[in-house]
Design an enzyme around this catalytic site. Structure first.
Site, PDB file in Angstrom:
ATOM      1  N   CYS A 426       0.965  -1.124  -0.388  1.00  0.00           N
ATOM      2  CA  CYS A 426      -0.084  -0.113   0.487  1.00  0.00           C
ATOM      3  C   CYS A 426       0.987   1.472  -0.532  1.00  0.00           C
ATOM      4  CB  CYS A 426      -1.023  -0.440   0.839  1.00  0.00           C
ATOM      5  SG  CYS A 426      -0.345  -0.148   2.050  1.00  0.00           S
ATOM      6  N   ASP A 550      -7.403   4.997  -1.178  1.00  0.00           N
ATOM      7  CA  ASP A 550      -7.277   4.004  -0.910  1.00  0.00           C
ATOM      8  C   ASP A 550      -6.182   3.086  -2.002  1.00  0.00           C
ATOM      9  OD1 ASP A 550      -6.780   1.966   0.577  1.00  0.00           O
ATOM     10  OD2 ASP A 550      -8.868   1.429   1.049  1.00  0.00           O
ATOM     11  N   HIS A 552      -5.448   0.306  -1.174  1.00  0.00           N
ATOM     12  CA  HIS A 552      -6.129  -1.469  -0.855  1.00  0.00           C
ATOM     13  C   HIS A 552      -6.874  -1.717  -1.927  1.00  0.00           C
ATOM     14  CE1 HIS A 552      -4.542   0.610   2.915  1.00  0.00           C
ATOM     15  NE2 HIS A 552      -3.541  -0.607   2.853  1.00  0.00           N
TER      16      HIS A 552
END
Length: 593
Positions: A426, A550, A552
């Site tokens: 990440c 994000d 992820h």
């Protein structure tokens, strides 16, 4: 003439403290109802000596001169206007608009970007042309040519422009079978040579351009050149320049026997291939047959600009070689700029030219806006095919004042590029997003680093052991800062908070960062990393919402999917783990042009 202005023009005007004046350029809407749109300011006499050509040559069609602007110290009187001109005055207090000579001033209104986009689209024309010029000063003056004018011609730029202004110039829509031709109508307008629109439907020249072009070529969200912030979309249509040689032959009114003349005198001819694209504004309400003339004018303007560079190449052999045509749309400018640069020349050697462009158009002198890296269409291998600016369609929650990333970026997340980094990559992805921002603003042409290249950088500087390369070990905000400085010469600031709950109290500090630096922020806490793209901060209540990208996310690079699955969203302060400490890396914007 009714007039509105882009927010960027008014912002740049208000930033001026010294007395100056110049010309206003903008777009005139053909519907007869909408106001003209002031978009560009060209300072009187500024930059012409340094550039070597009129600065207005960098403003693509159909941007036209609307009138004058004036910056004063308390003088709010109307500039010296001719009939039909408009004036804008900034007296260090108010921005006033004058609709003609002798008229009373009134406050200048802004035209929201969304409204401008509803009226105008962008059209790109890819082309490759050969330009040549003769050095007449090196030709013998003895034995003059018996054919008058044979050696007086110094190049083919005029001939190319005449051909572009004829029915031989054709433009093929890249995503369809539509082909338009220029200049065969009695009114000088063009027409449809091949009428395949969206879905193969046959179209005519009197149809509205917007309805035809964007059925055949869907508009795209702008990310390159920093045009993506602000929640707006910009539709584009891409054409290829073609020449219909049969038209030229058919237009010949009289047949003549060919004549060949051999001249054995020494001559010196310099040629260069100019390729790339011309970008123009398209009035969506204009008829389809009116579009070819605008496209042709855009290419012709690039030819004239290339003629200047060919003259420079003659004087400076180090500049010789192919020429690249491009256009930029810097967010801080709010309007297109058409450019041509020698392909082989280093960016540092163009600094003086870029400075002159910035000064002529009252552009900020602390950031790149007309580098090759600012181009609307990236050179091959420089920018990835990731999702651009997925936050652009989101509205802030309205807690206070929203401050967001300034300019475009590419969204990097898990599993992209066939790399299985789920569960550990990440922060690497956040770093890649940050680097893409610097690419798209023209600060660097160095490619996005891979996971392995990031790891190798950290090993090379002694931060990690050798076995770190090829591992699945995490990195944090400190390592992100190390890589940015080592590979890209970008410095960073860091903020450390003891818990997620403390982040809300840093809303003002983050707002200042986005207002002054405008770069994405990497945040790491616990076992997770995210990218912060903005904050909505209330100074009175200290409430803060965070615009979070994000890394992820594991879905496809599709906007609807990314939004639906929370790839980018506004988050309240309780999104952060109240028991985890967080480190934030705030990359700084280098001062350069």
């Amino acid at each position: 003439m009714a007039l509105a202005a882009t927010p960027q023009l008014i912002e740049r005007l208000r930033a001026q403290k010294e007395v100056t004046k110049g010309d206003i350029y903008g777009l005139v809407v053909e519907d007869g109802k909408s106001p003209a749109v002031a978009m560009a300011m060209l300072v009187e006499g500024e930059g012409q000596g340094e550039l070597g050509h009129p600065p207005s040559l960098l403003l693509p069609p159909p941007l036209t001169r609307l009138g004058m602007f004036k910056v004063s110290e308390g003088d709010s009187t109307c500039p010296d206007l001719e009939a039909g001109e408009v004036g804008i005055v900034w007296d260090q207090k108010d921005v006033m608009y004058f609709c003609g000579p002798g008229e009373a001033g009134e406050p200048l209104t802004t035209l929201p970007q969304a409204q401008l986009n509803s009226l105008f689209a962008l059209a790109k024309v890819s082309f490759t042309l050969e330009l040549w010029s003769r050095d007449s000063s090196r030709e013998s003056l003895r034995d003059p040519s018996p054919v008058p004018g044979l050696h007086s011609k110094k190049g083919n730029a005029t001939v190319l422009c005449e051909e572009l202004d004829s029915a031989a110039a054709c433009f093929r829509l890249r995503s369809g079978r539509l082909v338009l031709h220029n200049g065969s109508g009695e009114d000088g307008s063009g027409g449809v040579l091949c009428g395949g629109g969206g879905g193969g439907a046959v179209v005519g020249g009197d149809e509205a351009a917007g309805g035809v072009l964007f059925k055949a070529a869907a508009g795209k969200k702008k990310g390159g050149g920093g045009g993506g912030s602000g929640g707006s979309t910009q539709q584009e249509a891409t054409f290829q320049l073609l020449f219909n040689r049969s038209v030229s032959a058919a237009d010949t009114t009289s047949a003549a026997a060919p004549v060949v003349r051999v001249d054995s005198r020494e001559t010196h001819v310099l040629s260069a291939v100019v390729s790339g694209e011309a970008v123009v504004y398209l009035d969506k309400g204009a008829t389809l047959k009116a579009i070819p003339n605008v496209l042709a004018n855009g290419v012709a303007q690039q030819v004239r600009l290339a003629e200047y560079w060919l003259a420079k190449q003659r004087a400076e052999p180090g500049l010789r070689g192919p020429l690249t045509a491009l256009a930029t749309l810097p967010h801080a400018a709010g309007h297109l700029l058409s450019l041509i640069y020698p392909e082989a020349i280093d960016e540092d050697k163009l600094k003086g030219y870029r400075e002159a462009v910035h000064q002529a158009f009252l552009l900020p002198l602390d950031r790149p806006m007309v580098r090759r890296g600012n181009g609307l269409t990236p050179p091959p291998g420089i920018r990835p095919s990731a999702l651009a600016n997925p936050h652009a369609s989101l509205s802030p929650p309205g807690l206070g004042v929203a401050s967001v990333v300034s300019g475009g970026y590419m969204y990097y997340h898990y599993l992209q590029g066939k790399s299985d980094d789920k569960g550990w990559g990440c922060a690497y992805r956040s770093l890649q997003t940050i680097v893409s921002w610097y690419q798209l603003q023209g600060y660097t042409s160095r490619p996005i680093p891979s996971h392995k290249e990031i790891q190798k950088c950290l090993v090379d500087i002694g931060d990690k052991p050798a076995d770190f390369i090829g591992s699945k070990k995490w990195i944090g905000s400190t390592e992100v800062g190390f890589v940015l400085e080592t590979l890209y010469k970008i410095r960073s600031r860091f903020i450390c908070v003891s818990s997620g709950a403390e982040l809300a109290s840093r809303g003002g500090e983050l707002a200042l960062h986005f207002e002054t630096q405008g770069t994405p922020v990497m945040i790491g806490g616990g076992v997770l990393a995210h990218t912060i793209l903005g904050v909505d901060w209330n100074q009175d209540t200290q409430q803060t919402a965070f615009l979070v990208l994000d890394p992820h996310y594991t879905g496809s690079d599709d906007l609807s999917s990314a939004l639906a699955k929370g790839g980018v969203a506004w988050k309240n302060s309780d999104f952060w783990n109240a028991t985890a400490f967080y480190n934030l890396c705030l990359p700084q914007r280098p001062v350069c042009i």
